[in-house]
Design a protein around this motif. Structure first.
Motif, PDB file in Angstrom:
ATOM      1  N   HIS A   1      54.639  21.281  91.682  1.00 53.91           N
ATOM      2  CA  HIS A   1      54.898  22.048  92.904  1.00 53.91           C
ATOM      3  C   HIS A   1      55.116  21.157  94.118  1.00 53.91           C
ATOM      4  O   HIS A   1      55.579  21.638  95.159  1.00 53.91           O
ATOM      5  CB  HIS A   1      53.736  23.003  93.183  1.00 53.91           C
ATOM      6  CG  HIS A   1      53.550  24.048  92.132  1.00 53.91           C
ATOM      7  ND1 HIS A   1      54.419  25.102  91.974  1.00 53.91           N
ATOM      8  CD2 HIS A   1      52.596  24.193  91.172  1.00 53.91           C
ATOM      9  CE1 HIS A   1      54.009  25.875  90.965  1.00 53.91           C
ATOM     10  NE2 HIS A   1      52.896  25.341  90.466  1.00 53.91           N
TER      11      HIS A   1
ATOM     12  N   PHE B   1      59.523  22.244  93.845  1.00 54.89           N
ATOM     13  CA  PHE B   1      59.147  22.678  92.483  1.00 54.89           C
ATOM     14  C   PHE B   1      60.139  22.107  91.474  1.00 54.89           C
ATOM     15  O   PHE B   1      61.356  22.309  91.595  1.00 54.89           O
ATOM     16  CB  PHE B   1      59.143  24.198  92.405  1.00 54.89           C
ATOM     17  CG  PHE B   1      58.861  24.720  91.032  1.00 54.89           C
ATOM     18  CD1 PHE B   1      57.573  24.702  90.525  1.00 54.89           C
ATOM     19  CD2 PHE B   1      59.885  25.229  90.243  1.00 54.89           C
ATOM     20  CE1 PHE B   1      57.307  25.190  89.254  1.00 54.89           C
ATOM     21  CE2 PHE B   1      59.640  25.714  88.973  1.00 54.89           C
ATOM     22  CZ  PHE B   1      58.339  25.693  88.472  1.00 54.89           C
TER      23      PHE B   1
ATOM     24  N   TYR C   1      52.044  29.679  97.812  1.00 54.64           N
ATOM     25  CA  TYR C   1      51.511  28.731  96.835  1.00 54.64           C
ATOM     26  C   TYR C   1      50.528  29.388  95.873  1.00 54.64           C
ATOM     27  O   TYR C   1      50.358  28.922  94.744  1.00 54.64           O
ATOM     28  CB  TYR C   1      50.890  27.530  97.548  1.00 54.64           C
ATOM     29  CG  TYR C   1      51.932  26.592  98.104  1.00 54.64           C
ATOM     30  CD1 TYR C   1      52.709  25.813  97.259  1.00 54.64           C
ATOM     31  CD2 TYR C   1      52.178  26.514  99.480  1.00 54.64           C
ATOM     32  CE1 TYR C   1      53.689  24.961  97.754  1.00 54.64           C
ATOM     33  CE2 TYR C   1      53.151  25.670  99.986  1.00 54.64           C
ATOM     34  CZ  TYR C   1      53.910  24.891  99.112  1.00 54.64           C
ATOM     35  OH  TYR C   1      54.880  24.056  99.609  1.00 54.64           O
TER      36      TYR C   1
ATOM     37  N   MET D   1      52.894  30.830  93.336  1.00 50.88           N
ATOM     38  CA  MET D   1      53.425  29.762  92.492  1.00 50.88           C
ATOM     39  C   MET D   1      52.392  29.293  91.482  1.00 50.88           C
ATOM     40  O   MET D   1      52.718  28.967  90.330  1.00 50.88           O
ATOM     41  CB  MET D   1      53.880  28.590  93.362  1.00 50.88           C
ATOM     42  CG  MET D   1      55.085  28.888  94.225  1.00 50.88           C
ATOM     43  SD  MET D   1      56.573  29.221  93.262  1.00 50.88           S
ATOM     44  CE  MET D   1      56.878  27.610  92.544  1.00 50.88           C
TER      45      MET D   1
END
Length: 313
Positions: free
Chosen positions: A3, A67, A187, A190
């Motif tokens: 990430h 990413f 985040y 993610m």
């Protein structure tokens, strides 16, 4: 799966974009708060573009640049990418329209927060689904639910800020808090993503190098235009003064009209005719006209007439 492939560069840039968008959105909402009608709708539209477009979607796109997947090329489905941006703008605009202009209506703020939060979360996962790569995407349920809750809470706080925040220092602080909330939601979502290799995937889409230039161009132009427009527009205090002045002018005109109506219709004005010679003027004595003097007889003509009369021989 990484990430933060570029270290802290992408998180910092993403937060900066979110901060600028949230700051613009709060400034526009402050102007909409003191207006009504078309002026208010126009500022709310600009606030929706700032918050949903720059503050949320641009932040998401910049963060996605960091990413990467090992031994895989990530491409992007262009229609889904554009739709995700529109979803963010529409969701924020709908939330601003629902909350209205009264911070005391907490039920409206809660409803608008849920609507906007679900829309922002939908934008986030649409943006993730726009990635084209040789893998199948799934999500861990707990983190997925947590990301949606963060989106709803962040959206509710943001809408509340648009109604109560006043002053430069408070606006700057509120934008900073909103930027943290937006980045935290991204985040968290993610982190909820799980990838399963799928060799049949990764076909089609637009490459990163083909997508980045138009996105940066559009975002830069829109952001600069909005910054200039907001910077040169009247402040909320000036808008309030203008509205109060216009209201005073309307009241003055209304009071004047009411006084005229109370006096009743005016009598029909008499036409003034210029007096002829010798005619009496109102308020003045009549001056009789003098008769025109008769012409003086010519003595020579009289003498000739006298000589021709009979009986004067």
């Amino acid at each position: 799966m990484h990430h933060f492939s570029y270290g802290l560069l992408t998180p910092i840039l993403a937060y900066a974009a979110s901060y600028v968008g949230c700051l613009l959105g709060l400034m526009c909402a402050a102007r909409a708060r003191v207006l009504t009608g078309g002026g208010r709708r126009g500022w709310l539209l600009i606030a929706a573009v700032s918050l949903g477009g720059t503050g949320i979607w641009v932040m998401h796109f910049i963060a996605m640049l960091g990413f990467t997947v090992n031994d895989a090329t990530i491409r992007y489905n262009m229609p889904l990418t554009v739709i995700s941006a529109l979803v963010a703008i529409v969701a924020v605009g709908a939330g601003l329209a629902v909350v209205g202009n009264d911070a005391r209506k907490l039920h409206r703020i809660a409803l608008g927060g849920v609507l906007t939060g679900v829309g922002v979360a939908g934008m986030h996962y649409l943006g993730m689904a726009a990635m084209v790569m040789p893998a199948t995407m799934s999500f861990e349920p707990i983190l997925f639910t947590l990301s949606v809750l963060i989106a709803v809470v962040a959206a509710t706080v943001a809408l509340w800020f648009t109604l109560v925040i006043r002053g430069r220092a408070a606006t700057l602080a509120a934008a900073a808090v909103m930027g943290v909330a937006v980045c935290g939601m991204h985040y968290t979502g993610m982190a909820a993503m799980r990838l399963t290799p799928d060799p049949a995937g990764g076909i089609g889409g637009t490459s990163f190098t083909g997508l980045l230039p138009p996105v940066l161009l559009v975002v830069s132009v829109v952001t600069v235009v909005l910054l200039i427009f907001v910077a040169f527009s009247a402040s909320p205090a000036e808008l309030v003064e203008d509205a109060e002045f216009a209201a005073r002018m309307r009241r003055t005109a209304q009071e004047r009209q009411e006084r005229v109506d109370a006096l009743g219709p005016r009598p029909q004005s008499e036409s003034i005719v210029a007096p002829s010679a010798g005619a009496a003027v109102a308020g003045q004595p009549r001056i009789p006209s003098r008769p025109s003097p008769s012409p003086t007889p010519n003595p020579h003509r009289l003498g000739r007439r006298a000589t021709t009369r009979p009986g004067n021989d």
